[in-house]
Design a protein around this motif. Structure first.
Motif, PDB file in Angstrom:
ATOM      1  N   ARG A 153       0.848  -1.008  -0.190  1.00  0.00           N
ATOM      2  CA  ARG A 153       0.090  -0.024   0.110  1.00  0.00           C
ATOM      3  C   ARG A 153       0.790   1.296   0.217  1.00  0.00           C
ATOM      4  NH1 ARG A 153      -4.376  -0.632   4.639  1.00  0.00           N
ATOM      5  NH2 ARG A 153      -2.351  -1.245   6.057  1.00  0.00           N
ATOM      6  N   PRO A 154       0.512   2.292  -0.780  1.00  0.00           N
ATOM      7  CA  PRO A 154       1.368   3.495  -0.676  1.00  0.00           C
ATOM      8  C   PRO A 154       1.385   4.060   0.712  1.00  0.00           C
ATOM      9  CG  PRO A 154      -0.785   4.057  -1.786  1.00  0.00           C
ATOM     10  CD  PRO A 154      -0.644   2.277  -1.582  1.00  0.00           C
ATOM     11  N   GLY A 155       2.425   4.877   1.009  1.00  0.00           N
ATOM     12  CA  GLY A 155       2.558   5.573   2.283  1.00  0.00           C
ATOM     13  C   GLY A 155       1.199   6.691   2.380  1.00  0.00           C
ATOM     14  N   ARG A 156       1.153   7.164   3.538  1.00  0.00           N
ATOM     15  CA  ARG A 156       0.176   8.086   3.922  1.00  0.00           C
ATOM     16  C   ARG A 156       0.402   9.484   3.155  1.00  0.00           C
ATOM     17  NH1 ARG A 156      -1.022  12.472   7.179  1.00  0.00           N
ATOM     18  NH2 ARG A 156       1.145  12.416   8.075  1.00  0.00           N
ATOM     19  N   PHE A 157      -0.658  10.101   2.387  1.00  0.00           N
ATOM     20  CA  PHE A 157      -0.662  11.265   1.716  1.00  0.00           C
ATOM     21  C   PHE A 157      -0.612  12.559   2.467  1.00  0.00           C
ATOM     22  CE2 PHE A 157      -2.659  14.724  -0.933  1.00  0.00           C
ATOM     23  CZ  PHE A 157      -1.502  14.615  -1.757  1.00  0.00           C
ATOM     24  N   ASP A 158       0.564  13.371   2.335  1.00  0.00           N
ATOM     25  CA  ASP A 158       0.527  14.556   3.349  1.00  0.00           C
ATOM     26  C   ASP A 158      -0.295  15.816   2.781  1.00  0.00           C
ATOM     27  OD1 ASP A 158       1.212  16.639   4.924  1.00  0.00           O
ATOM     28  OD2 ASP A 158       3.276  15.959   5.087  1.00  0.00           O
ATOM     29  N   VAL A 159      -1.524  15.906   3.275  1.00  0.00           N
ATOM     30  CA  VAL A 159      -2.455  17.007   2.799  1.00  0.00           C
ATOM     31  C   VAL A 159      -1.947  18.193   3.117  1.00  0.00           C
ATOM     32  CG1 VAL A 159      -4.928  17.815   2.671  1.00  0.00           C
ATOM     33  CG2 VAL A 159      -4.511  15.258   2.737  1.00  0.00           C
ATOM     34  N   GLU A 160      -1.358  18.308   4.348  1.00  0.00           N
ATOM     35  CA  GLU A 160      -1.012  19.805   4.790  1.00  0.00           C
ATOM     36  C   GLU A 160       0.130  20.224   3.848  1.00  0.00           C
ATOM     37  OE1 GLU A 160      -2.444  21.737   6.754  1.00  0.00           O
ATOM     38  OE2 GLU A 160      -4.059  20.112   6.989  1.00  0.00           O
TER      39      GLU A 160
END
Length: 319
Positions: A153-160
């Motif tokens: 799974r791809p890593g967590r997307f940094d929305v900020e």
């Protein structure tokens, strides 16, 4: 992914160990999968923290009684409870006929849909998160092992961070989450990997029983995070193991070593190694650990959380 053992004895239950059954809980789906279903499995489920309403798939290795005699009772009870939506059952040829005969002569009808899938070596199930592979083992009857592979799974997307770079929200975020490179209207090229954390490497769970040592088990277990392997006999009883096509503790360890697994958990122990006898299960553990140190003994209601893998570090020349 959490493993819970519901039965760890071979052939017959003992006062402290029921016959074969193991669960794999998938908390992100609020469901669990069951591997083998010996007599009394539904009672073991009631004593565990698992909810039968979350039972989704059942994988049967072979048709010996200590692996299937609890199946019809469990399914019937789930039907009476009315809290199961659907169950898919996977197993060797003859399993569907067995269940049909049980239903016919006990006049049992399930209130939820079931489907029996007759398996053969290869991929037997796949969705967006998991692949299930079946492999032939070596036993007195047709027997299979199962390999469950969690997809990366791809890593967590940094929305900020994306907002700070003034990247407009919408479909572009989806592209960046998938690791794609996106060209913005102002000409900037943004690489998705720069906005995502480390990818999560999928875990691998393998279940092998009943079988004597065989190449099929080694192939199925390659690079597994956890291998559950039967260890019916101690090494000194290897002649019995060969005669009955079961494994010794040392055979299980050799499979784990040859396959390069991370953790071996032995199960399916003969009652002959009960406390008070000349050879105990701790002796089987020592035998296995002499070959493969990362070995544990299973016991009823033992739970094990499969740890996530870290992304391998890049090797830089000159270091």
């Amino acid at each position: 992914m959490q493993i819970t053992f519901l039965g760890t004895s071979s052939g017959v239950p003992t006062r402290s160990r029921n016959v074969s059954s193991v669960t794999l809980r998938l908390p992100q789906r609020a469901e669990f999968w069951l591997f083998d279903c010996g007599e009394g499995t539904q009672h073991q489920l009631l004593r565990s923290e698992l909810k039968t309403s979350q039972l989704r798939r059942i994988f049967i290795t072979h048709l010996h009684g200590d692996h299937i005699f609890g199946l019809m009772g469990l399914l019937a009870s789930c039907g009476l409870a009315g809290n199961v939506d659907r169950v898919d059952i996977y197993g060797p040829p003859g399993l569907n006929e067995y269940l049909k005969a049980c239903g016919k002569y006990s006049h049992t009808r399930f209130s939820f849909p079931t489907q029996v899938h007759t398996v053969s070596p290869g991929i037997i199930y796949e969705d967006e998160e998991y692949t299930v592979i079946c492999g032939a083992l070596k036993h007195r009857v047709t027997a299979f092992g199962y390999r469950i592979v969690e997809k990366d799974r791809p890593g967590r997307f940094d929305v900020e961070k994306a907002k700070a770079l003034k990247i407009p929200s919408g479909p572009i975020y989806g592209q960046l989450k998938r690791g794609e490179t996106v060209t913005l209207d102002d000409g900037r090229k943004i690489q998705g990997k720069d906005l995502c954390g480390e990818p999560e490497i999928g875990r691998k769970f393998v279940y092998c029983t009943d079988t004597v040592y065989c190449d099929g088990a080694v192939d199925l277990a390659q690079d597994a995070d956890v291998l559950i392997h039967e260890a019916t006999f101690a090494h000194q009883d290897s002649q019995l193991a060969f005669e009955r096509l079961h494994s010794t503790s040392t055979m299980a360890a050799q499979v784990a070593l040859s396959a390069g697994v991370k953790q071996l958990i032995m199960t399916h122990f003969s009652p002959r190694y009960a406390p008070g006898n000349n050879i105990g299960l701790e002796d089987l553990l020592k035998e296995a650990q002499a070959i493969f140190p990362k070995t544990k003994l299973a016991y009823d209601f033992f739970s094990y959380e499969i740890p996530r893998r870290r992304v391998p570090e890049l090797v830089v020349e000159g270091r």
